[in-house]
Design an enzyme around this catalytic site. Structure first.
Site, PDB file in Angstrom:
ATOM      1  N   ARG A   1     -11.437 -30.044 -28.927  1.00 52.25           N
ATOM      2  CA  ARG A   1     -11.495 -31.350 -29.615  1.00 52.25           C
ATOM      3  C   ARG A   1     -10.412 -31.422 -30.676  1.00 52.25           C
ATOM      4  NH1 ARG A   1     -16.267 -30.053 -33.960  1.00 52.25           N
ATOM      5  NH2 ARG A   1     -16.036 -27.829 -33.708  1.00 52.25           N
TER       6      ARG A   1
ATOM      7  N   LYS B   1      -8.243 -32.893 -35.597  1.00 55.36           N
ATOM      8  CA  LYS B   1      -9.509 -32.352 -35.102  1.00 55.36           C
ATOM      9  C   LYS B   1     -10.471 -33.522 -34.873  1.00 55.36           C
ATOM     10  CE  LYS B   1     -12.934 -28.836 -36.396  1.00 55.36           C
ATOM     11  NZ  LYS B   1     -13.314 -27.880 -37.453  1.00 55.36           N
TER      12      LYS B   1
ATOM     13  N   GLY C   1     -14.931 -34.030 -27.108  1.00 52.93           N
ATOM     14  CA  GLY C   1     -13.644 -33.959 -27.797  1.00 52.93           C
ATOM     15  C   GLY C   1     -13.620 -34.681 -29.135  1.00 52.93           C
TER      16      GLY C   1
ATOM     17  N   ASP D   1     -13.331 -16.328 -32.594  1.00 52.87           N
ATOM     18  CA  ASP D   1     -12.421 -17.477 -32.475  1.00 52.87           C
ATOM     19  C   ASP D   1     -12.306 -18.219 -33.796  1.00 52.87           C
ATOM     20  OD1 ASP D   1     -15.224 -18.166 -31.651  1.00 52.87           O
ATOM     21  OD2 ASP D   1     -14.416 -20.188 -31.795  1.00 52.87           O
TER      22      ASP D   1
HETATM   23  P1  AMP Z   1     -16.490 -24.129 -33.066  1.00 53.20           P
HETATM   24  O1  AMP Z   1     -17.965 -23.893 -33.047  1.00 53.20           O
HETATM   25  O2  AMP Z   1     -16.088 -25.310 -33.861  1.00 53.20           O
HETATM   26  O3  AMP Z   1     -15.737 -22.894 -33.437  1.00 53.20           O
HETATM   27  O4  AMP Z   1     -16.083 -24.494 -31.557  1.00 53.20           O
HETATM   28  C1  AMP Z   1     -16.287 -23.607 -30.498  1.00 53.20           C
HETATM   29  C2  AMP Z   1     -15.622 -24.153 -29.255  1.00 53.20           C
HETATM   30  O5  AMP Z   1     -16.266 -25.358 -28.818  1.00 53.20           O
HETATM   31  C3  AMP Z   1     -14.152 -24.504 -29.413  1.00 53.20           C
HETATM   32  O6  AMP Z   1     -13.496 -24.190 -28.226  1.00 53.20           O
HETATM   33  C4  AMP Z   1     -14.189 -26.001 -29.656  1.00 53.20           C
HETATM   34  O7  AMP Z   1     -12.980 -26.620 -29.317  1.00 53.20           O
HETATM   35  C5  AMP Z   1     -15.321 -26.410 -28.725  1.00 53.20           C
HETATM   36  N1  AMP Z   1     -15.942 -27.685 -29.130  1.00 53.20           N
HETATM   37  C6  AMP Z   1     -16.739 -27.874 -30.209  1.00 53.20           C
HETATM   38  N2  AMP Z   1     -17.119 -29.166 -30.274  1.00 53.20           N
HETATM   39  C7  AMP Z   1     -16.557 -29.804 -29.239  1.00 53.20           C
HETATM   40  C8  AMP Z   1     -16.578 -31.163 -28.756  1.00 53.20           C
HETATM   41  N3  AMP Z   1     -17.265 -32.122 -29.391  1.00 53.20           N
HETATM   42  N4  AMP Z   1     -15.876 -31.445 -27.651  1.00 53.20           N
HETATM   43  C9  AMP Z   1     -15.186 -30.486 -27.015  1.00 53.20           C
HETATM   44  N5  AMP Z   1     -15.122 -29.214 -27.400  1.00 53.20           N
HETATM   45  C10 AMP Z   1     -15.797 -28.864 -28.498  1.00 53.20           C
HETATM   46 MG    MG Z   2     -13.897 -22.537 -33.702  1.00 53.95          MG
END
Ligand code: AMP
Ligand code: MG
Length: 472
Positions: free
Chosen positions: A89, A109, A122, A244
């Site tokens: 996203r 973002k 996204g 990550d």
């Molecule tokens: P995070 O928990 O923010 O570290 O995200 C973990 C993974 O989930 C990453 O690859 C993000 O890009 C993906 N992600 C989180 N929220 C979304 C969303 N709303 N749409 C697409 N991918 C997402």
């Molecule tokens: Mg992340």
């Protein structure tokens, strides 16, 4: 006025296995709700008018020189390896080299789907965007290495989460978005050439003095050790220390279910998804070591003679707990006014923390009050503080200027979770005044600001926020 961003992109020059070229997806009616002039100046950006900036920071128009890409990475989420994550996203617009000579990423973002979106839409909603804006800028002002917030835009679209929510896009600025997971994805795929290329890139960009992959490992370890100690010293709980979300540059990154502690307790957790307490406040040093071990594992796979590297990598990782402890001690010594080192200091600090936990003392206000005569009021049994303070006063007698040391180490203001929730609630109703006020106060966290005394107050029982949700 035309928005000008002096892009100088390097990641987009790397092989296309590192990312997917991906333009941000346009939104219906972008509206600029925050813009960080101070940061823009450092980045060498000349701002445009509000509508132009709204279009650009929503991703509807691409500023000249932008080369939008979604970066590939993987990572351990809550200890389990996920072979592919990536920017699901977010898109990296490009990089600038700031007036301070530092190269930084400019990333949108919440900018729509990418090849890495998996099931996600996204998008982001306004709540997490404003939370990241406020908390990351507060962290910066507190002196904690962090990604920063350049802009926030409402999209004029609805995002569906617990219910319909206003959509938003955050413009995030980072020394880079290289994560432990960026190394892991190539290691797990046995893409040795990509891993070598990435290692060289990371060294050149962040640690030019580092000698090879083990030098990089050592440099990341040192940066992360300092970072974690700083988190601990301000009562910050990241909430999702997945690999990550672990930055190679040593910045705080990915403000999801993060929060600052009010009442001190070492086991505090806020994240609604951290049921086992993996990322509880006091576990953060151990998890940072665990994450470094994952980086070590990934780096070893790029070595021509991995066996020889294993021992060196092991030594580097094994030295990390003591390094964090050393940084922690430096920080907490300052918090109780000590600038010299004595044998008993650590015991003195842990004794105070134990008493704080037993007496429901507010973390920030207790330390801030040590400089005056009100600290005891923070304890349900003030006598518990008095007993500790006798030994502390004896120790302070051997210090020159403990007051100044404490004022510089103990902020008066942190982004308290209930305040962050309140500014989000207000913004959802269209009222941004609380958001701007909170930002302004938090820009000077170590100064007494009597007119903002309400922002030092812990939550009342009904204001307590028990869980914060992931920034999705
Ligand atoms: P995070 O928990 O923010 O570290 O995200 C973990 C993974 O989930 C990453 O690859 C993000 O890009 C993906 N992600 C989180 N929220 C979304 C969303 N709303 N749409 C697409 N991918 C997402
Ligand atoms: Mg992340």
């Amino acid at each position: 006025m035309t928005l000008t961003i002096p892009f100088d992109n390097s990641y987009a020059r790397l092989p296309d296995t590192f990312y997917a070229r991906q333009a941000p997806m346009p939104v219906r009616a972008p509206h600029l709700v925050a813009f960080n002039d101070d940061l823009a100046r450092i980045l060498g950006i000349s701002p445009g008018d509000a509508q132009e900036m709204a279009e650009a920071f929503a991703g509807n128009t691409l500023p000249a020189g932008a080369e939008p890409i979604a970066q590939l990475y993987s990572g351990h989420q809550f200890g389990t390896y996920n072979p592919q994550l990536g920017d699901g996203r977010a898109v990296l617009l490009g990089e600038t080299v700031g007036t301070d000579g530092v190269r930084r990423d400019i990333q949108l973002k919440g900018s729509g789907q990418t090849p890495f979106s998996r099931q996600g839409d996204g998008r982001a909603w306004l709540g997490p965007v404003l939370r990241e804006y406020v908390v990351s800028e507060a962290m910066h002002a507190l002196g904690v290495p962090t990604t920063r917030a350049l802009a926030a835009v409402e999209t004029g679209e609805t995002v569906f989460r617990e219910g319909p929510m206003p959509g938003a896009v955050l413009t995030r600025v980072a020394q880079s978005h290289l994560r432990v997971g960026t190394f892991q994805v190539f290691a797990s795929r046995r893409q040795t050439d990509a891993l070598k290329r990435l290692t060289a890139y990371a060294i050149e960009r962040h640690y030019p003095q580092a000698d090879g992959p083990m030098g990089l490992l050592r440099a990341v370890r040192d940066a992360q050790a300092q970072l974690i100690a700083k988190w601990m010293s301000v009562g910050f709980i990241h909430g999702v220390m997945n690999t990550d979300n672990s930055s190679i540059a040593g910045e705080t990154i990915d403000y999801g279910p993060c929060a600052f502690m009010d009442t001190y307790h070492p086991n505090t957790i806020y994240s609604s998804i951290d049921r086992m307490g993996r990322y509880a406040y006091s576990n953060q040093p151990d998890i940072a070591v665990w994450n470094l071990a994952q980086l070590a594992t990934a780096l070893i796979q790029r070595m021509d003679e991995p066996e020889a590297a294993v021992q060196e990598a092991t030594e580097i990782v094994h030295a990390m707990p003591a390094l964090i402890q050393k940084e922690w001690l430096t920080r907490f010594r300052a918090k109780i006014g000590l600038s010299t080192e004595e044998e008993g200091d650590e015991a003195l600090i842990t004794d105070l923390l134990t008493r704080m936990a037993q007496n429901s003392a507010d973390f920030t206000n207790t330390f801030r009050a040590l400089g005056g005569d009100k600290a005891r009021d923070q304890f349900t049994d003030p006598g518990a503080f008095d007993t500790w303070a006798r030994g502390w006063q004896d120790r302070l007698a051997r210090e020159d200027d403990p007051q100044a040391v404490m004022t510089a180490a103990n902020p008066a203001f942190i982004p308290r979770n209930h305040r962050v929730e309140q500014i989000i609630q207000a913004a959802v109703q269209g009222d941004y005044a609380p958001f701007h006020r909170l930002n302004t106060v938090l820009a000077r966290p170590y100064e007494d600001q009597p007119e903002a005394a309400d922002l030092t107050r812990p939550p009342t029982e009904s204001e307590v926020v028990h869980a914060t949700f992931c920034g999705t």
